[in-house]
Design an enzyme around this catalytic site. Structure first.
Site, short mmCIF file in Angstrom:
data_model
loop_
_atom_site.label_atom_id
_atom_site.label_comp_id
_atom_site.label_asym_id
_atom_site.label_seq_id
_atom_site.Cartn_x
_atom_site.Cartn_y
_atom_site.Cartn_z
N SER A 34 0.33 36.67 0.25
CA SER A 34 0.66 36.27 -1.12
C SER A 34 2.08 36.60 -1.56
CB SER A 34 -0.34 36.89 -2.11
OG SER A 34 -1.57 36.22 -2.04
N GLU A 134 -2.67 28.29 -0.02
CA GLU A 134 -3.66 29.36 0.04
C GLU A 134 -4.97 28.90 0.67
OE1 GLU A 134 -3.94 32.46 -0.36
OE2 GLU A 134 -2.14 33.12 -1.40
#
Length: 263
Positions: A34, A134
């Site tokens: 992330s 993601e």
């Protein structure tokens, strides 16, 4: 300190005002996880600088889309779906809380993940790539390794960002403030620093498979007591220590860097 991770520790630090640098395997390609949401935020703000949209631009989310993700603080806040959320809120969810739905929604407005990589390379930064969003990154374990940055490249990016060389001053100030409001990684870069030390940062964390955690990361800018700033990137990859120990490794490295340059 690195040995305690039972994995690969790579770091880079740069005192922005004095151009003092130190690194430990600084050219090593590292799994970002992330952390890649930080350059994604810059790429979005660059489009805002160009007038393509604004922080008040809204994206519509349906319940069906929200349900596609396993975890999301944004979804938990708006569980009924059929909502319109501004880019401002999406950036804050993405950066401060590392929300995956916000991340992929913003990525769609940039085109494909490679558009972010192209934008970063235009800043003269190599050893950096983003190929998966993601959702796709979590479909296959090996995909996360395609979203990588070296610590030196990330510190170069942090430095150019802080110096206002990537996006406008107003959006630089905006993102810097958002990064200071990060709620993830409280046991990482910030943990062992003196209370109240300003830290603008972004974390990254992978799942653990067969006892190995692919990524436990923290990158950001620390303000020193003398008002100067250290750009710092710490990546702990392919590590077999438990999560508390991995975070502790990051905290101790950040503390060592802070104490050295706070003299």
């Amino acid at each position: 300190i690195a040995q305690d991770s039972k994995g690969k520790v790579s770091m880079s630090a740069f005192v922005i005002e004095d151009s003092i640098a130190v690194s430990f395997y600084g050219d090593e390609p590292c799994v970002m996880q992330s952390v890649f949401k930080y350059p994604i935020a810059m790429a979005i703000l660059n489009r805002i600088d160009k007038g393509e949209f604004s922080l008040q631009h809204k994206i519509h989310f349906t319940p069906q889309y929200l349900e596609r993700y396993t975890t999301s603080l944004m979804r938990d806040s708006f569980y009924n779906g059929n909502i319109n959320i501004t880019f401002d809120k999406l950036i804050r969810y993405m950066v401060c809380q590392s929300d995956n739905i916000s991340c992929d929604a913003l990525l769609r407005h940039l085109g494909k993940p490679k558009e972010v990589a192209k934008f970063i390379r235009k800043q003269g930064i190599e050893d950096f790539d983003i190929r998966y969003n993601e959702m796709d990154m979590h479909k296959k374990w090996s995909n996360q390794y395609e979203n990588f940055s070296s610590p030196n490249a990330m510190v170069q990016l942090l430095t150019k960002f802080y110096q206002g060389k990537i996006i406008s001053k107003s959006n630089t100030d905006y993102l810097y403030q958002v990064m200071q409001e990060t709620t993830t990684g409280k046991n990482r870069m910030v943990k062992l620093l003196p209370q109240g030390t300003p830290v603008a940062h972004k974390t990254g964390t992978s799942e653990t498979k067969d006892g190995m955690t692919a990524a436990t990361n923290d990158v950001g800018i620390i303000t020193l007591p003398n008002g100067k700033h250290v750009a710092l990137a710490i990546f702990v990859n392919d590590a077999y220590a438990d999560s508390d120990k991995l975070e502790d490794v990051i905290a101790r490295i950040a503390k060592a860097v802070y104490e050295e340059y706070a003299k």
